[in-house]
Design a protein around this motif. Structure first.
Motif, PDB file in Angstrom:
ATOM      1  N   SER A 268       0.872  -1.180   0.000  1.00 31.79           N
ATOM      2  CA  SER A 268       0.000   0.000   0.000  1.00 31.79           C
ATOM      3  C   SER A 268       0.905   1.224   0.000  1.00 31.79           C
ATOM      4  O   SER A 268       2.136   1.103   0.013  1.00 31.79           O
ATOM      5  N   LYS A 269       0.269   2.376   0.037  1.00 30.60           N
ATOM      6  CA  LYS A 269       1.005   3.633   0.059  1.00 30.60           C
ATOM      7  C   LYS A 269       1.995   3.641   1.249  1.00 30.60           C
ATOM      8  O   LYS A 269       1.666   3.114   2.314  1.00 30.60           O
TER       9      LYS A 269
ATOM     10  N   ARG B 187      -0.773  -3.438  -5.554  1.00 34.02           N
ATOM     11  CA  ARG B 187      -1.225  -2.422  -4.611  1.00 34.02           C
ATOM     12  C   ARG B 187      -2.629  -2.737  -4.099  1.00 34.02           C
ATOM     13  O   ARG B 187      -3.515  -3.021  -4.899  1.00 34.02           O
TER      14      ARG B 187
ATOM     15  N   HIS C  50      -5.542  -0.798  -2.664  1.00 33.43           N
ATOM     16  CA  HIS C  50      -5.787   0.640  -2.597  1.00 33.43           C
ATOM     17  C   HIS C  50      -6.446   1.096  -1.310  1.00 33.43           C
ATOM     18  O   HIS C  50      -6.349   2.244  -0.929  1.00 33.43           O
TER      19      HIS C  50
END
Ligand code: UTP
Length: 297
Positions: free
Chosen positions: A59-60, A105, A107
C-alpha cells in the motif's frame, strides 16, 4: 497428482496502527529483530519451502519494503574491496532473482481477505501459500516447509494452528475440529474472532496458509465479516460448506506475534539470546535487569 506450491502471497498493506508512531514512516515489515527485518525471516522461510514466486500486496508508504530487495552495487563493491566477505554474503540474502518478485497495490485496507484477493491474477489457477510476516516462527524445520510436506499428503487447504488459552481465542480465527490426528486435524468449521464462550476449540489459526484456487474465487463472493473487513477465514470456511477439506497443521516451533509490542519484544529477546555473537553480553544484561526489577519490588 497435487500441484506443487511455488507461489506465496505476502500481505503487507495493513496500517500497522499498533506500532504508531514508528509505522508512520517505517513499514512494520522492515522493523528489525536483532539485525534482520521481519520480511527477511518470511522470505527465508518461503525459500526453504520451495517458493519461487513472491507476491507482495503493498500500500502507500511501503517503498522501503520494495527498496529492501534492490541490488546495492556501491555497498557491494565497498564491502568487496575491504574484504568483508561475511557481510557481503548477508547482503546477498536480500537479493531476489529478476522477475521472482511482484508488487500489487491494495488501494484501501479492506482486510486480509481483500489483500489476498488483490493477487488473484498473479496466482491464477494454482494452489498458493500466504505468509503474514508479522508472525515470526522459530523452528528447526521452517513452518511453511513442514506444512508443504503435510499438504503433499492431504491436499485441500491447510492452515497453521496452535493451542491458545480460551480467553485469548477471540483474537484469532479458531478451528472447529472434526478429526484430531495429532499434527494434522481435519475441520468442520472455522470462526474469525469468536467470543471466548462461543469458540469451538482453542486451536487458533496463525499466519501461514496453503490455499486452493477455489479460496481465491470465494474471496470474490464473500461479504464483509468480523470488524467490517473481508476475512480470509470466511473464504476458507466456505470450502467446508462446499464439502472440500480444510486441515489445521500443528507446527513444531515457537511463534512470536510481532504485530504486537509485547510479542515483538519477546522475539527480540529470543532471537538475541539465540545469537552466538550476542548471547553472553545480552544474557548478562538481562540478568542484571531482572535483579534490578526484583530489588525495586
Ligand atoms: P493486522 O491485523 O496485523 O493489521 O494484519 P495491521 O494493519 O498490519 O496492524 P494493526 O492491527 O493496525 O497494528 C495482518 C496482516 O494482514 C495484512 C497486514 O499487513 C498484516 O500482514 N493486511 C491487513 C493487509 O495487507 N491489508 C489489510 O487491509 C489488512
Amino acid at each position: 497428482m497435487k500441484k506443487k506450491v511455488t507461489k506465496a502471497i505476502f500481505p503487507v498493506a495493513g496500517l500497522g496502527t499498533r506500532f504508531l508512531p514508528a509505522t508512520k514512516s517505517v513499514p512494520k515489515e522492515i522493523m528489525t529483530l536483532v539485525d534482520r527485518p521481519l520480511i527477511q525471516y518470511a522470505i527465508d522461510e518461503a525459500r526453504a519451502a520451495g517458493i519461487t514466486d513472491f507476491i507482495f500486496v503493498t500500500s502507500k508508504g511501503k517503498s522501503a519494503l520494495e527498496d529492501y530487495f534492490d541490488r546495492s552495487p556501491e555497498l557491494e563493491s565497498t564491502l568487496r574491496k575491504s574484504g568483508k566477505d561475511k557481510l557481503l554474503e548477508t547482503l546477498k540474502q536480500t537479493y531476489m532473482e529478476s522477475g521472482a518478485i511482484a508488487y500489487i497495490r491494495q488501494h484501501k485496507a479492506l482486510g486480509l481477505g481483500h489483500a489476498v484477493w488483490c493477487a488473484r491474477r498473479l496466482v491464477g489457477d494454482e494452489p498458493f501459500a500466504v505468509i503474514l510476516p508479522d508472525d515470526v516462527i522459530a523452528a528447526d524445520k521452517p513452518c511453511l516447509q513442514q506444512m508443504v510436506e503435510g499438504y503433499a499428503e492431504t491436499g485441500g487447504c491447510m492452515v497453521a494452528a496452535m493451542e491458545v488459552p480460551y480467553e485469548k481465542a477471540s483474537s484469532y480465527g479458531v478451528l472447529d475440529i472434526k478429526d484430531d490426528m495429532g499434527t494434522i486435524v481435519s475441520t468442520k468449521g472455522m470462526v474469525e474472532k469468536p467470543k471466548a464462550e462461543d469458540a469451538p476449540s482453542n486451536l487458533a489459526v496463525i499466519g501461514r496458509y496453503i490455499l486452493t484456487p477455489s479460496v481465491m474465487k470465494n474471496l470474490g463472493k464473500i461479504d464483509r465479516g468480523a470488524g467490517g473487513e473481508l476475512q480470509l477465514t470466511d473464504a476458507i470456511a466456505m470450502e467446508l460448506q462446499e464439502n472440500r477439506e480444510v486441515y489445521g497443521y500443528r507446527f513444531r516451533g515457537q511463534r512470536y506475534d510481532c504485530g504486537s509490542k509485547a510479542g515483538f519484544l519477546q522475539a527480540t529477546v529470543a532471537y538475541g539470546l539465540a545469537r552466538d555473537d550476542l548471547r553472553d553480553e545480552f544474557s548478562q544484561f538481562l540478568d542484571e535487569m531482572m535483579a534490578l526489577q526484583k530489588a525495586a519490588q
